[in-house]
Design an enzyme around this catalytic site. Structure first.
Site, PDB file in Angstrom:
ATOM      1  N   ARG A  56       0.800  -1.367   0.032  1.00  0.00           N
ATOM      2  CA  ARG A  56       0.012   0.091  -0.007  1.00  0.00           C
ATOM      3  C   ARG A  56       1.056   1.239   0.003  1.00  0.00           C
ATOM      4  NH1 ARG A  56      -4.437   0.945   4.710  1.00  0.00           N
ATOM      5  NH2 ARG A  56      -2.548   1.095   5.785  1.00  0.00           N
ATOM      6  N   ARG A  92       3.276   0.696  14.809  1.00  0.00           N
ATOM      7  CA  ARG A  92       1.907   0.372  14.708  1.00  0.00           C
ATOM      8  C   ARG A  92       1.660  -0.890  15.310  1.00  0.00           C
ATOM      9  NH1 ARG A  92       0.237   1.720   8.851  1.00  0.00           N
ATOM     10  NH2 ARG A  92      -1.595   1.271   9.550  1.00  0.00           N
TER      11      ARG A  92
HETATM   12  P1  B4P Z   1      -6.835  -2.074   5.290  1.00  0.00           P
HETATM   13  O1  B4P Z   1      -8.242  -2.440   5.195  1.00  0.00           O
HETATM   14  O2  B4P Z   1      -6.545  -0.646   4.907  1.00  0.00           O
HETATM   15  O3  B4P Z   1      -6.102  -2.099   6.725  1.00  0.00           O
HETATM   16  P2  B4P Z   1      -6.876  -1.596   7.937  1.00  0.00           P
HETATM   17  O4  B4P Z   1      -6.755  -2.775   8.865  1.00  0.00           O
HETATM   18  O5  B4P Z   1      -8.053  -0.856   7.869  1.00  0.00           O
HETATM   19  O6  B4P Z   1      -5.838  -0.681   8.216  1.00  0.00           O
HETATM   20  P3  B4P Z   1      -5.142   0.472   9.496  1.00  0.00           P
HETATM   21  O7  B4P Z   1      -5.472  -0.207  10.653  1.00  0.00           O
HETATM   22  O8  B4P Z   1      -3.849   0.594   8.968  1.00  0.00           O
HETATM   23  O9  B4P Z   1      -5.760   1.750   9.320  1.00  0.00           O
HETATM   24  P4  B4P Z   1      -6.651   2.551  10.179  1.00  0.00           P
HETATM   25  O10 B4P Z   1      -7.279   3.713   9.119  1.00  0.00           O
HETATM   26  O11 B4P Z   1      -7.683   1.953  10.888  1.00  0.00           O
HETATM   27  O12 B4P Z   1      -5.926  -3.007   4.423  1.00  0.00           O
HETATM   28  C1  B4P Z   1      -4.418  -2.608   4.210  1.00  0.00           C
HETATM   29  C2  B4P Z   1      -4.008  -2.980   3.055  1.00  0.00           C
HETATM   30  O13 B4P Z   1      -4.073  -4.345   2.765  1.00  0.00           O
HETATM   31  C3  B4P Z   1      -4.619  -2.160   2.052  1.00  0.00           C
HETATM   32  O14 B4P Z   1      -3.740  -1.931   1.030  1.00  0.00           O
HETATM   33  C4  B4P Z   1      -5.441  -3.348   1.238  1.00  0.00           C
HETATM   34  O15 B4P Z   1      -5.891  -3.231  -0.295  1.00  0.00           O
HETATM   35  C5  B4P Z   1      -4.713  -4.627   1.474  1.00  0.00           C
HETATM   36  N1  B4P Z   1      -5.693  -5.690   1.670  1.00  0.00           N
HETATM   37  C6  B4P Z   1      -6.810  -5.896   2.368  1.00  0.00           C
HETATM   38  N2  B4P Z   1      -7.517  -7.263   2.451  1.00  0.00           N
HETATM   39  C7  B4P Z   1      -6.453  -7.927   1.829  1.00  0.00           C
HETATM   40  C8  B4P Z   1      -6.486  -9.167   1.185  1.00  0.00           C
HETATM   41  N3  B4P Z   1      -7.401 -10.197   1.632  1.00  0.00           N
HETATM   42  N4  B4P Z   1      -5.343  -9.646   0.286  1.00  0.00           N
HETATM   43  C9  B4P Z   1      -4.493  -8.729  -0.031  1.00  0.00           C
HETATM   44  N5  B4P Z   1      -4.452  -7.523   0.275  1.00  0.00           N
HETATM   45  C10 B4P Z   1      -5.403  -6.983   1.150  1.00  0.00           C
HETATM   46  O16 B4P Z   1      -5.703   3.389  11.181  1.00  0.00           O
HETATM   47  C11 B4P Z   1      -4.701   4.306  10.709  1.00  0.00           C
HETATM   48  C12 B4P Z   1      -4.533   5.276  11.955  1.00  0.00           C
HETATM   49  O17 B4P Z   1      -5.449   6.054  12.472  1.00  0.00           O
HETATM   50  C13 B4P Z   1      -4.014   4.448  13.223  1.00  0.00           C
HETATM   51  O18 B4P Z   1      -2.474   3.891  13.003  1.00  0.00           O
HETATM   52  C14 B4P Z   1      -3.876   5.534  14.441  1.00  0.00           C
HETATM   53  O19 B4P Z   1      -3.133   6.442  14.213  1.00  0.00           O
HETATM   54  C15 B4P Z   1      -5.223   6.315  13.871  1.00  0.00           C
HETATM   55  N6  B4P Z   1      -6.476   5.883  14.561  1.00  0.00           N
HETATM   56  C16 B4P Z   1      -7.444   5.230  13.702  1.00  0.00           C
HETATM   57  N7  B4P Z   1      -8.651   4.695  14.752  1.00  0.00           N
HETATM   58  C17 B4P Z   1      -8.174   5.247  15.871  1.00  0.00           C
HETATM   59  C18 B4P Z   1      -8.469   4.927  17.235  1.00  0.00           C
HETATM   60  N8  B4P Z   1      -9.884   4.397  17.644  1.00  0.00           N
HETATM   61  N9  B4P Z   1      -7.880   5.616  18.473  1.00  0.00           N
HETATM   62  C19 B4P Z   1      -6.653   6.182  18.279  1.00  0.00           C
HETATM   63  N10 B4P Z   1      -6.094   6.395  16.950  1.00  0.00           N
HETATM   64  C20 B4P Z   1      -6.809   5.825  15.809  1.00  0.00           C
END
Ligand code: B4P
Length: 182
Positions: free
Chosen positions: A122, A139
């Site tokens: 990504r 993270r």
């Molecule tokens: P995503 O689906 O984007 O992963 P995520 O688990 O939602 O991500 P993350 O935990 O990083 O993000 P968030 O926005 O919640 O998938 C990742 C990648 O994998 C993508 O490129 C996708 O295409 C690929 N992929 C997915 N499924 C796949 C599969 N089956 N096969 C192949 N590829 C696949 O958090 C970001 C930041 O925001 C945190 O670190 C924190 O700083 C802040 N934050 C968010 N919520 C918070 C909270 N409640 N409290 C405090 N801080 C918070």
């Protein structure tokens, strides 16, 4: 729930659409505020870029505001929240005030080497400041330290659904929908 890169955001969009409820991603709301240059965005960016969680007070107020909106009345799907014990407690209070509760907590289980590969891929595609190797490591540590223990909280309440997050996106979606009986 699940570590960074588990596919929470990827799956939540599809599952919320299948259930006909809003998808509420705290990460997406923070990123939208960063792009728009708001005060909230400036505050959140400092933490996100370092791989740290945004402070609970900021995150909780944002979720409280979002779930009070009319489109959330039929229910909603939270993506990436709660991530700390304080967020769990605050969410309980927000829901209790409206006579609501968490129906299901879905945990996506994925091997660490697979999530690191996904996030590095990504990084190439989307240029997210929190997808560098160093920040990804941080993270994952923060997740293991602050969020992984919350899985047990929802397991004890009998609402936890564990789903294998490995494999194709469509396969994972099908597993989730089957697991929650949707
Ligand atoms: P995503 O689906 O984007 O992963 P995520 O688990 O939602 O991500 P993350 O935990 O990083 O993000 P968030 O926005 O919640 O998938 C990742 C990648 O994998 C993508 O490129 C996708 O295409 C690929 N992929 C997915 N499924 C796949 C599969 N089956 N096969 C192949 N590829 C696949 O958090 C970001 C930041 O925001 C945190 O670190 C924190 O700083 C802040 N934050 C968010 N919520 C918070 C909270 N409640 N409290 C405090 N801080 C918070």
């Amino acid at each position: 729930m699940g570590p960074p890169g588990a596919g929470k955001g990827t799956q939540a969009v599809v599952v919320a659409a299948a259930l006909g409820v809003p998808h509420i991603s705290t990460g997406d709301i923070f990123r939208a505020n960063v792009s728009a240059g708001t005060d909230l965005g400036r505050e959140a960016q400092r933490y996100m870029d370092a791989g740290e969680y945004v402070p609970d007070s900021v995150t909780n107020a944002m979720v409280r505001d979002r779930i009070s909106q009319d489109d959330c009345r039929p229910g909603f799907l939270l993506d990436g929240y709660p991530r700390t014990l304080e967020q769990v407690n605050e969410l309980d209070m927000m829901l209790l005030a409206d006579g609501l509760h968490v129906d299901r907590a879905i945990e996506l289980t994925v091997d660490t080497d697979v999530v690191v590969d996904r996030l590095l891929k990504r990084a190439e595609e989307q240029d997210r400041a929190d997808d560098t190797a160093e920040v990804i490591r941080r993270r994952l540590e923060v997740y293991a330290d602050q969020t992984a223990p919350l899985i047990a909280v929802y397991a004890e309440r009998g609402v936890l659904v564990q789903v294998d997050g490995m494999g194709e996106v469509d396969e994972v979606t099908a597993r989730i929908l089957t697991a929650i009986g949707a």
